[in-house]
Design an enzyme around this catalytic site. Structure first.
Site, mmCIF file in Angstrom:
data_model
loop_
_atom_site.group_PDB
_atom_site.id
_atom_site.type_symbol
_atom_site.label_atom_id
_atom_site.label_comp_id
_atom_site.label_asym_id
_atom_site.label_seq_id
_atom_site.Cartn_x
_atom_site.Cartn_y
_atom_site.Cartn_z
ATOM 1 C CG HIS A 123 -2.960 9.480 -0.155
ATOM 2 N ND1 HIS A 123 -3.699 10.345 0.644
ATOM 3 C CD2 HIS A 123 -3.683 8.332 -0.226
ATOM 4 C CE1 HIS A 123 -4.796 9.735 1.043
ATOM 5 N NE2 HIS A 123 -4.816 8.510 0.529
ATOM 6 C CG ASP A 146 -2.770 6.900 -3.468
ATOM 7 O OD1 ASP A 146 -3.880 6.355 -3.458
ATOM 8 O OD2 ASP A 146 -1.895 6.682 -2.600
ATOM 9 C CD GLU A 194 -7.273 5.548 -4.333
ATOM 10 O OE1 GLU A 194 -6.493 5.058 -3.497
ATOM 11 O OE2 GLU A 194 -8.240 6.272 -4.026
ATOM 12 C CG ASP A 242 0.617 1.013 5.358
ATOM 13 O OD1 ASP A 242 0.200 1.149 4.197
ATOM 14 O OD2 ASP A 242 0.070 1.550 6.348
ATOM 15 C CD GLU A 247 -3.083 2.089 -3.140
ATOM 16 O OE1 GLU A 247 -4.109 2.774 -3.195
ATOM 17 O OE2 GLU A 247 -2.082 2.416 -2.457
ATOM 18 C CE LYS A 257 -6.122 8.613 -2.821
ATOM 19 N NZ LYS A 257 -7.215 8.002 -2.078
ATOM 20 C CG HIS A 269 -1.815 1.098 1.386
ATOM 21 N ND1 HIS A 269 -1.724 2.019 2.404
ATOM 22 C CD2 HIS A 269 -2.880 1.492 0.622
ATOM 23 C CE1 HIS A 269 -2.689 2.910 2.292
ATOM 24 N NE2 HIS A 269 -3.406 2.617 1.218
ATOM 25 N NE ARG A 270 -1.599 5.799 1.357
ATOM 26 C CZ ARG A 270 -2.086 6.600 2.282
ATOM 27 N NH1 ARG A 270 -1.296 7.454 2.898
ATOM 28 N NH2 ARG A 270 -3.375 6.585 2.593
#
Ligand code: G3P
Ligand code: CA
Length: 236
Positions: free
Chosen positions: A59, A46, A112, A229, A44, A114, A18-19
């Site tokens: 993000h 953003d 993603e 994370d 993943e 945003k 995640h990120r």
């Protein structure tokens, strides 16, 4: 394949960073993505759009939380954004930079879009063009909380892999996902047990859960993937 620390599901549940490896590296940076690669099936990130129409990996709509600057991403050019520092040594990556990294790996990339605060007109086409320049169309999944973005993405890219982002699922999340021919719903753990969860059982849609950082927060039933994370906590 990697060994999973996911009893009792073993290797059946995929791990997405995640990120990037954001527990140990600044989120959404090249170092976070690179550090995650040995441990994960997917990454993943953003994206937002700069004033001059470039896709940047960050993000928030503003640069305030993660960089040494202040202001909105949409009001700054790429050159201005690139001058900002993250944790003193990193920069905001362009989507192209990350695609270059992904190209040299074998992981899936979840982009993603945003568009929750700003629609960023044209973001769908920009993102699809960038992914295709790297010939990564089959290894990239586009997700968004914004349904209009997903509908436009499907129009722009009839073969793109799409996922519907939701918090815990709404009564029409599954029917919407089917309408746009999404492959998955990305949801929080409380999605399990919801009405949408009951509905998804009748479909071929996958479930990917975010953001799970502790073994005790793993779902009581296997899902397709989790986003974390803490990538090393779930792999060895
Ligand atoms: O894509 C899943 C998750 O990243 C959505 O929430 O706020 O972390 O972008 P957020
Ligand atoms: Ca995200």
């Amino acid at each position: 394949r990697l060994m999973r620390r996911l009893p009792p599901w073993g290797n059946d549940m995929l791990i997405y960073a995640h990120r990037g490896y954001s527990a140990n590296y600044p989120e959404n940076t090249l170092s976070a993505f690179e550090a995650a690669l040995p441990y994960v099936d997917g990454i993943e990130l953003d994206v937002q759009v700069s004033k001059d129409g470039r896709l940047v990996v960050i993000h928030d709509e503003s640069v305030d939380r993660t960089t040494n600057g202040t202001g909105w991403v949409k009001d700054m050019t790429l050159q201005e954004l690139r001058q900002l520092k993250i944790d003193g040594y990193e920069r905001i990556p362009t989507l192209e930079e990350v695609l270059g990294l992904i190209e040299r790996s074998n992981v899936t990339l979840n982009i993603e879009l945003k568009t929750d605060q700003y629609a960023y007109p044209g973001i769908e086409r920009l993102a699809w063009l960038a992914v295709n320049e790297f010939e990564l169309g089959d290894r990239v999944v586009f997700s968004s909380f914004n349904r209009e973005t997903l509908v436009r993405m499907r129009d722009v890219a009839p073969v793109a892999r799409l996922a519907v982002l939701t918090l815990t699922g709404e009564s029409d999340t599954v029917s919407f996902a089917e309408t746009i021919r999404a492959e998955a719903i990305h949801a929080q753990p409380a999605f399990i047990g919801s009405i949408a969860w009951e509905q998804i059982q009748q479909t071929t849609l996958e479930t990917r859960l975010y953001t799970i950082n502790d073994v005790k927060d793993l779902p009581p039933i296997a899902v397709s993937a989790i986003m974390t994370d803490e990538v090393e906590r779930f792999t060895k």
